[in-house]
Scaffold this motif. Structure first.
Motif, PDB file in Angstrom:
ATOM      1  N   TYR A 101      43.001  46.221  -9.043  1.00 20.46           N
ATOM      2  CA  TYR A 101      43.941  45.122  -8.902  1.00 20.46           C
ATOM      3  C   TYR A 101      43.794  44.446  -7.543  1.00 20.46           C
ATOM      4  CZ  TYR A 101      46.430  46.038 -13.250  1.00 20.46           C
ATOM      5  OH  TYR A 101      46.760  46.161 -14.564  1.00 20.46           O
ATOM      6  N   MET A 102      43.483  45.222  -6.501  1.00 17.99           N
ATOM      7  CA  MET A 102      43.263  44.624  -5.184  1.00 17.99           C
ATOM      8  C   MET A 102      42.042  43.711  -5.188  1.00 17.99           C
ATOM      9  SD  MET A 102      44.015  47.812  -2.621  1.00 17.99           S
ATOM     10  CE  MET A 102      43.325  46.921  -1.237  1.00 17.99           C
ATOM     11  N   MET A 103      41.000  44.091  -5.907  1.00 23.12           N
ATOM     12  CA  MET A 103      39.782  43.277  -5.957  1.00 23.12           C
ATOM     13  C   MET A 103      40.001  41.973  -6.723  1.00 23.12           C
ATOM     14  SD  MET A 103      36.984  46.309  -6.619  1.00 23.12           S
ATOM     15  CE  MET A 103      35.559  45.234  -6.571  1.00 23.12           C
ATOM     16  N   ASP A 104      40.898  41.962  -7.701  1.00 23.83           N
ATOM     17  CA  ASP A 104      41.143  40.761  -8.498  1.00 23.83           C
ATOM     18  C   ASP A 104      42.175  39.832  -7.876  1.00 23.83           C
ATOM     19  OD1 ASP A 104      39.306  41.277 -10.436  1.00 23.83           O
ATOM     20  OD2 ASP A 104      40.693  42.362 -11.729  1.00 23.83           O
ATOM     21  N   GLU A 105      42.920  40.328  -6.909  1.00 25.79           N
ATOM     22  CA  GLU A 105      44.013  39.536  -6.338  1.00 25.79           C
ATOM     23  C   GLU A 105      43.478  38.557  -5.294  1.00 25.79           C
ATOM     24  OE1 GLU A 105      48.397  40.255  -4.287  1.00 25.79           O
ATOM     25  OE2 GLU A 105      47.092  41.951  -4.781  1.00 25.79           O
ATOM     26  N   ILE A 106      43.900  37.307  -5.401  1.00 29.15           N
ATOM     27  CA  ILE A 106      43.497  36.272  -4.448  1.00 29.15           C
ATOM     28  C   ILE A 106      44.759  35.647  -3.861  1.00 29.15           C
ATOM     29  CG2 ILE A 106      42.322  34.056  -4.154  1.00 29.15           C
ATOM     30  CD1 ILE A 106      40.410  34.839  -6.319  1.00 29.15           C
ATOM     31  N   ASN A 107      44.947  35.805  -2.548  1.00 23.91           N
ATOM     32  CA  ASN A 107      46.147  35.315  -1.887  1.00 23.91           C
ATOM     33  C   ASN A 107      45.813  34.125  -0.989  1.00 23.91           C
ATOM     34  OD1 ASN A 107      47.929  37.271  -2.944  1.00 23.91           O
ATOM     35  ND2 ASN A 107      47.217  38.770  -1.460  1.00 23.91           N
ATOM     36  N   ASN A 108      46.119  32.931  -1.464  1.00 25.17           N
ATOM     37  CA  ASN A 108      46.002  31.706  -0.665  1.00 25.17           C
ATOM     38  C   ASN A 108      44.718  31.659   0.172  1.00 25.17           C
ATOM     39  OD1 ASN A 108      48.564  30.882  -1.596  1.00 25.17           O
ATOM     40  ND2 ASN A 108      49.555  32.125  -0.002  1.00 25.17           N
ATOM     41  N   PRO A 109      43.560  31.522  -0.444  1.00 25.17           N
ATOM     42  CA  PRO A 109      42.315  31.486   0.339  1.00 25.17           C
ATOM     43  C   PRO A 109      42.277  30.286   1.279  1.00 25.17           C
ATOM     44  CG  PRO A 109      41.919  30.818  -1.933  1.00 25.17           C
ATOM     45  CD  PRO A 109      43.328  31.323  -1.882  1.00 25.17           C
ATOM     46  N   SER A 110      41.747  30.496   2.476  1.00 30.36           N
ATOM     47  CA  SER A 110      41.638  29.417   3.466  1.00 30.36           C
ATOM     48  C   SER A 110      40.379  28.594   3.277  1.00 30.36           C
ATOM     49  CB  SER A 110      41.661  30.011   4.884  1.00 30.36           C
ATOM     50  OG  SER A 110      42.816  30.789   5.087  1.00 30.36           O
ATOM     51  N   LEU A 111      39.417  29.125   2.533  1.00 29.76           N
ATOM     52  CA  LEU A 111      38.136  28.445   2.358  1.00 29.76           C
ATOM     53  C   LEU A 111      37.567  28.821   0.999  1.00 29.76           C
ATOM     54  CD1 LEU A 111      35.900  26.716   3.798  1.00 29.76           C
ATOM     55  CD2 LEU A 111      34.907  28.890   4.538  1.00 29.76           C
ATOM     56  N   THR A 112      36.923  27.860   0.346  1.00 27.53           N
ATOM     57  CA  THR A 112      36.293  28.106  -0.956  1.00 27.53           C
ATOM     58  C   THR A 112      34.819  27.728  -0.871  1.00 27.53           C
ATOM     59  OG1 THR A 112      38.355  27.663  -2.164  1.00 27.53           O
ATOM     60  CG2 THR A 112      36.302  27.548  -3.404  1.00 27.53           C
ATOM     61  N   VAL A 113      33.972  28.656  -1.301  1.00 26.95           N
ATOM     62  CA  VAL A 113      32.527  28.422  -1.309  1.00 26.95           C
ATOM     63  C   VAL A 113      32.020  28.671  -2.727  1.00 26.95           C
ATOM     64  CG1 VAL A 113      30.297  29.088  -0.358  1.00 26.95           C
ATOM     65  CG2 VAL A 113      32.323  29.137   1.096  1.00 26.95           C
ATOM     66  N   LYS A 114      31.280  27.715  -3.258  1.00 24.05           N
ATOM     67  CA  LYS A 114      30.690  27.858  -4.602  1.00 24.05           C
ATOM     68  C   LYS A 114      29.207  28.169  -4.456  1.00 24.05           C
ATOM     69  CE  LYS A 114      29.904  24.313  -7.304  1.00 24.05           C
ATOM     70  NZ  LYS A 114      30.110  23.163  -8.222  1.00 24.05           N
ATOM     71  N   THR A 115      28.780  29.232  -5.097  1.00 18.37           N
ATOM     72  CA  THR A 115      27.365  29.599  -5.064  1.00 18.37           C
ATOM     73  C   THR A 115      26.801  29.563  -6.478  1.00 18.37           C
ATOM     74  OG1 THR A 115      25.814  31.384  -4.542  1.00 18.37           O
ATOM     75  CG2 THR A 115      28.038  32.035  -5.142  1.00 18.37           C
ATOM     76  N   MET A 116      25.636  28.953  -6.605  1.00 19.60           N
ATOM     77  CA  MET A 116      24.975  28.821  -7.896  1.00 19.60           C
ATOM     78  C   MET A 116      23.637  29.554  -7.846  1.00 19.60           C
ATOM     79  SD  MET A 116      26.987  26.933  -9.805  1.00 19.60           S
ATOM     80  CE  MET A 116      25.908  26.310 -11.095  1.00 19.60           C
ATOM     81  N   GLY A 117      23.372  30.333  -8.857  1.00 21.79           N
ATOM     82  CA  GLY A 117      22.100  31.036  -8.958  1.00 21.79           C
ATOM     83  C   GLY A 117      21.061  30.202  -9.685  1.00 21.79           C
ATOM     84  N   HIS A 118      19.854  30.202  -9.160  1.00 19.87           N
ATOM     85  CA  HIS A 118      18.734  29.491  -9.776  1.00 19.87           C
ATOM     86  C   HIS A 118      17.548  30.457  -9.857  1.00 19.87           C
ATOM     87  CE1 HIS A 118      20.770  25.565  -8.937  1.00 19.87           C
ATOM     88  NE2 HIS A 118      21.168  26.205  -7.837  1.00 19.87           N
TER      89      HIS A 118
END
Length: 227
Positions: free
Chosen positions: A85-102
C-alpha cells in the motif's frame, strides 16, 4: 550501485527501499528459524531410535502444527501488505516525469515544464570517458531533485519494457497503450543506475537508466539551462 560478487541488496536510497530491506531481513529470519527447526528434527529422527506412540497420534500436536504455520504466515503477510500500500500511495507529487520505452532507448518528458524532453541512449564502449561504466552510461541523464516526491509515468511505444532502479526499489512495467505510475523520492544525492528489466528484443541489454539526484537549487539551474 552493485559491486562484483555482491550477495545482498544495494544500499537503500528511498524510504520504500528501506522498508523493503527491513521486510527482507524480517522474512529471512523467519525462514532461518524454520529451517533450523526442521534440520534439528530431521537429525534427531536419524540419530535416535526412541519413539513415543502417543506423540505420533495426538490431537494437541496436530492442532499446534496447524495453527503455528498460520501465525507465521500472518507475521509475513501483514508487513508485506503494508509495504504494498505504501508503494501504491501517491501524496501530492511536486514533479511529474513521463518516461517512454523504445527499441532500444528511453525518452523522458518533464510535464510540468513547457518544453523539457530528451532521449537517453547508451554510450558506446569506444566513446566512454575514464571512470564511466560500460553498458551503464547514457548520453542524457535523468536529473531529479532529492527529498521531493516525484511521480513517474511509465509507458512504451513499441514492445514491453520495464523501468527499474534497484537502489530506489523501483520496477515499473512499460506497456504499450497503458500508462503506469510509481512514486520516487531520493534521500541523498548521487548517481543511480538501472536497466530495462523486461526482455524486449535483441538490444535489451543496451538501454540503461541513469538517475542523477541533486539538491533542489541545482535542479532549478539545470532545468533553466535545458529550456
Amino acid at each position: 550501485m552493485a559491486y562484483p560478487f555482491q550477495l545482498g541488496f544495494q544500499d537503500a536510497t528511498s524510504p520504500i527501499m528501506e522498508e523493503l530491506l527491513h521486510f527482507h531481513d524480517h522474512t529471512l529470519m523467519i525462514v532461518f528459524l524454520i529451517s533450523s527447526l526442521v534440520l534439528y528434527i530431521i537429525s534427531l529422527m536419524l540419530t535416535t531410535k526412541l519413539t513415543h506412540t502417543s506423540t505420533m497420534d495426538a490431537q494437541e500436536v496436530e492442532t499446534i502444527w496447524t495453527i503455528l504455520p498460520a501465525i507465521i504466515l500472518i507475521l509475513i503477510a501483514l508487513p508485506s501488505l503494508r509495504i504494498l500500500y505504501m508503494m501504491d500511495e501517491i501524496n501530492n507529487p511536486s514533479l511529474t516525469v513521463k518516461t517512454m520505452g523504445h527499441q532500444w532507448y528511453w525518452s523522458y518528458e518533464y510535464t510540468d515544464y513547457e518544453d523539457l524532453s530528451f532521449d537517453s541512449y547508451m554510450v558506446p564502449t569506444q566513446e566512454l570517458k575514464p571512470g564511466e561504466l560500460r553498458l551503464l552510461e547514457v548520453d542524457n541523464r535523468v536529473v531529479l531533485p532529492m527529498e521531493v516526491t516525484i511521480r513517474m509515468l511509465v509507458s512504451s511505444e513499441d514492445v514491453l519494457h520495464s523501468w527499474a532502479i534497484p537502489s530506489l526499489g523501483l520496477k515499473t512495467d512499460a506497456i504499450p497503450g497503458r500508462l503506469n505510475q510509481t512514486t520516487l523520492m531520493g534521500t541523498r544525492p548521487g548517481l543511480y543506475y538501472g536497466q530495462c528489466s523486461e526482455i524486449c528484443g535483441s538490444n535489451h541489454s543496451f538501454m540503461p537508466i541513469v538517475l542523477e539526484l541533486v539538491p533542489l537549487s541545482y535542479f532549478e539551474k539545470w532545468s533553466a539551462s535545458m529550456l
